[in-house]
Design an enzyme around this catalytic site. Structure first.
Site, mmCIF file in Angstrom:
data_model
loop_
_atom_site.group_PDB
_atom_site.id
_atom_site.type_symbol
_atom_site.label_atom_id
_atom_site.label_comp_id
_atom_site.label_asym_id
_atom_site.label_seq_id
_atom_site.Cartn_x
_atom_site.Cartn_y
_atom_site.Cartn_z
ATOM 1 N N CYS A 2 0.849 -1.170 0.000
ATOM 2 C CA CYS A 2 0.000 0.000 0.000
ATOM 3 C C CYS A 2 0.902 1.243 0.000
ATOM 4 C CB CYS A 2 -0.925 0.099 1.208
ATOM 5 S SG CYS A 2 -2.054 -1.275 1.357
ATOM 6 N N ARG A 26 3.328 -0.115 -5.140
ATOM 7 C CA ARG A 26 3.120 -0.688 -3.808
ATOM 8 C C ARG A 26 1.785 -1.415 -3.690
ATOM 9 N NH1 ARG A 26 6.781 1.619 -0.318
ATOM 10 N NH2 ARG A 26 5.550 0.944 1.463
ATOM 11 N N TRP A 72 -3.034 -2.583 -1.579
ATOM 12 C CA TRP A 72 -2.786 -3.999 -1.832
ATOM 13 C C TRP A 72 -3.506 -4.707 -0.688
ATOM 14 C CZ3 TRP A 72 -0.624 -8.198 0.675
ATOM 15 C CH2 TRP A 72 -0.387 -9.321 -0.116
ATOM 16 N N ASN A 98 -0.875 2.292 5.730
ATOM 17 C CA ASN A 98 -0.058 1.228 5.141
ATOM 18 C C ASN A 98 0.495 0.408 6.302
ATOM 19 O OD1 ASN A 98 3.356 1.234 3.950
ATOM 20 N ND2 ASN A 98 1.866 -0.373 3.767
ATOM 21 N N GLY A 99 0.288 -0.918 6.253
ATOM 22 C CA GLY A 99 0.775 -1.775 7.333
ATOM 23 C C GLY A 99 -0.311 -2.737 7.755
ATOM 24 N N GLU A 466 14.774 -18.804 -10.599
ATOM 25 C CA GLU A 466 14.444 -17.405 -10.853
ATOM 26 C C GLU A 466 13.718 -17.256 -12.198
ATOM 27 O OE1 GLU A 466 14.081 -14.853 -9.264
ATOM 28 O OE2 GLU A 466 14.175 -13.221 -10.704
ATOM 29 N N LYS A 470 9.948 -15.707 -12.776
ATOM 30 C CA LYS A 470 9.630 -14.625 -13.722
ATOM 31 C C LYS A 470 8.475 -15.035 -14.629
ATOM 32 C CE LYS A 470 11.186 -11.898 -12.176
ATOM 33 N NZ LYS A 470 12.012 -11.866 -11.070
ATOM 34 N N HIS A 489 13.429 -39.453 -9.278
ATOM 35 C CA HIS A 489 12.939 -39.722 -7.916
ATOM 36 C C HIS A 489 11.487 -39.285 -7.755
ATOM 37 C CE1 HIS A 489 16.896 -40.992 -6.754
ATOM 38 N NE2 HIS A 489 17.395 -39.890 -7.270
ATOM 39 N N LYS A 589 5.174 -4.371 -5.475
ATOM 40 C CA LYS A 589 6.645 -4.398 -5.512
ATOM 41 C C LYS A 589 7.277 -4.444 -4.129
ATOM 42 C CE LYS A 589 10.568 -3.220 -8.051
ATOM 43 N NZ LYS A 589 10.793 -4.606 -8.484
#
Ligand code: F6R
Length: 594
Positions: A2, A26, A72, A98-99, A466, A470, A489, A589
């Site tokens: 946020c 954010r 968010w 925010n939090g 990675e 992506k 396996h 992000k």
């Protein structure tokens, strides 16, 4: 996550919208602003990106201040009701947050018992109602705010308006918050990028500080009383121009080479003793690398690089696990925290834990004004420049380069050899983005898949992790990663004629073993996409579906040349599926919540 913003000055709605666009990285599931003047505040909210909010806002001529939020979602789905700002029942207190308020359920129950009704599922609404509650118990806005803050457990950056007052209140605990002033205008923001073009100095609020701003100035308070905070100089790179690029993700991938140059220039003149001042290397017996997501993948590669160059036992840990696992840490431990933003909640908690247990801590971080940088004993910047796209690209590559430099520095500190950054120079001189047309062709083939497998050994396995992340985050394709030697396996049972297996083979010592594993999968019908830096005989590759050959360079920095093609492939796969690669669904992000 946020983003919050506040503004005192002319045309606040226009400024708030512009600044919220800068904070959209954010979170972008809904947004809102409260703007106006004393006893005349209007609230606008919209679901989705800021551009949706922009369409709903009706600017008022006499508006003099306002607060805004891009969300968010943590508590409650992303709809207009849950979007911030949130209100007290008497509509006097208006809050953006925010939090996470960890004790919100207890507080909500208590306030419900006292007759307060709640309209949203958010933890933030509890703050607005608490402000109203304490208004009936104590006098003076700052006392009311202090009582409210004392009741909250968790993290918060808050912008608060009392509809009867001219100005903005603010408070900070464990979520970033900054404030700047230009004459009679004041700006509050979750990130200093909002201050570009507005002020040359800003105040970074420490935890536990709250205050009030109006056109006459800014006042800061802590638990003791009024306090003073020294301003910092605003020093930011140019970043928000797309130039010829359609998306930040592609632009940022193509900034990797200049990041390598920046790193080389910065570290060539470094005083290694000064960087690690206060660390008793004679005591160090183990090194732990901690991060989340992409930064965790950098940790995996960092642990390999440092263990190879120093012989010291190294391990990589996911921060959200590390913080609750009671890790073996003491004064003989170096804990290395890796992060692009330097604000990731789990990584910050790992830093605190490491410090409490007596470890020497090193932050490898991109954002130079971040909490992680400020909190660690030593700091190694990754010099990637501002990264806007949610999927980290150039920052990851820059982390790998700095980790190679870090390994060299440690080899010197442990008395093994003089630090030598020639490998980085060679990387810069040989930097190659590869055959982009072949990546586009592959992206076209991959877009129709809903399942991919990536395999590799050692460093290739880490790069496969990675690459897989992506593809997942930008293209919504389920991509799994396995150690190549693990195929037989269990995972071979998943292979059929529809399966693409991407084989990472860029290490000579395990090349033949990895090719054998590729054959095992091909024999079960899989389409093999071989990713290598070696010239192989035709006989070795003729049965494969597709071969990508990249440039070969010495040592661990090969990994940088290996990941860039996958960032480009992920980008084109995303675009070909009609997804905005800069803002994948459900993500943000900067992950400032647990
Ligand atoms: C993926 C990505 C995330 C971040 C993670 C940690 O592309 O960017 O996985 O790497 O959220 O963020 P930082 O590096 O800011 O600590």
């Amino acid at each position: 996550m946020c983003g919050i913003v506040g503004y005192i000055g002319k045309e606040p709605s226009k400024i708030l919208i512009n600044k919220l666009k800068k904070l959209e990285y954010r979170g972008y599931d809904s947004a809102g602003i409260a703007v106006g003047s004393v006893n005349n505040i209007r609230i606008f909210k919209a679901v989705g990106e800021i551009k949706n909010l922009e369409k709903t806002v009706v600017p008022a001529k006499d508006a003099a201040f306002g607060i805004g939020h891009t969300r968010w979602a943590t508590h409650g789905k992303p709809d207009e009701t849950n979007a911030h700002p949130h209100l007290s029942s008497d509509r006097k207190w208006i809050v953006v947050h925010n939090g996470i308020i960890e004790n919100y359920a207890v507080l909500k129950e208590k306030l419900s018992g006292k007759g307060y009704a709640f309209y949203s599922e958010t933890d933030t609404e509890v703050i607005a109602k608490l402000l109203e509650y304490y208004s009936g118990k104590t006098c003076g806005d700052l006392n009311i705010i202090a009582e409210t803050l004392a009741a909250l457990k968790g993290s918060f950056a808050l912008g608060i308006i009392n509809a009867e007052k001219d100005g903005i209140y603010f408070a900070k605990n464990k979520s970033p918050l900054f404030i700047a002033r230009n004459g009679e205008n004041v700006m509050l923001a979750s990130d200093i990028i909002c201050f570009k073009g507005f002020a040359e100095e800003y105040y970074a609020l420490p935890d536990g500080v709250f205050g009030f701003a109006d056109k006459n100035g800014i006042k800061f308070f802590d638990s003791i009383g009024e306090t003073d905070i020294k301003p910092c100089i605003l020093d930011l790179d140019e970043y928000d121009d797309l130039n010829k690029y359609k998306h930040f993700m592609l632009k940022e991938i193509y900034e990797t080479k200049s990041a390598v140059k920046n790193i080389l220039e910065y570290y060539s003149g470094i005083n290694i003793d000064k960087v690690f001042s206060g660390c008793d290397f004679g005591k160090i017996k183990r090194i732990k690398f901690v991060g989340c997501g992409t930064a965790y993948h950098a940790c995996l590669l960092g642990a390999i690089a440092v263990e190879e160059k120093t012989g010291i036992e190294c391990g990589a840990f996911v921060a959200s696990e590390f913080r609750y696992s009671d890790p073996k840490i003491s004064e003989d431990t170096l804990v290395v925290l890796i992060s692009q933003s330097g604000e990731t909640a789990d990584t910050l908690a790992a830093l605190e834990q490491a410090k409490v247990k007596g470890a020497y801590t090193v932050a490898i971080v991109n954002v130079e004004y971040s909490t992680l940088k400020k909190g660690a004993h030593a700091y190694l910047p990754i010099k990637a420049g501002v990264e806007i796209a949610v999927a980290s690209t150039k920052a990851f590559s820059a982390q790998l380069v700095v980790l190679e430099i870090f390994a060299e520095m440690l080899a010197e500190k442990f008395g093994i050899k003089h630090a030598n950054f020639e490998g980085v120079r060679k990387l810069y001189e040989n930097f190659d983005y590869g055959n982009v047309n072949s990546y586009k062709l592959l992206a076209d083939a991959l877009r129709y898949n809903d399942r991919l497998f990536m395999i590799g050994r050692g460093r290739d396995y880490c790069i496969a992790q990675e690459a897989s992340l992506k593809i997942k985050e930008t293209s919504y394709i389920n991509s799994d990663t396995y150690y190549a030697g693990e195929l037989k396996h269990g995972f071979l049972a998943l292979i059929d004629e529809q399966t693409y297996v991407i084989v990472f083979a860029t290490q000579k010592n395990v090349l033949q073993k990895t090719l054998c594993n590729a054959e095992e999968a091909r024999a079960r019908g899989a389409k093999i996409i071989l990713f290598t830096c070696f010239d192989l005989d035709q006989s070795e590759t003729e049965n494969f579906y597709y071969v990508i050959k990249i440039k070969e360079i010495d040592g661990g920095l090969q990994n940088v040349l290996s990941i860039v093609p996958w960032q480009i492939i992920a980008y084109y796969t995303s675009v070909s599926k009609g997804i905005n690669p800069d803002k994948p669904r459900n993500l943000a992000k900067s992950v400032t919540v647990e």
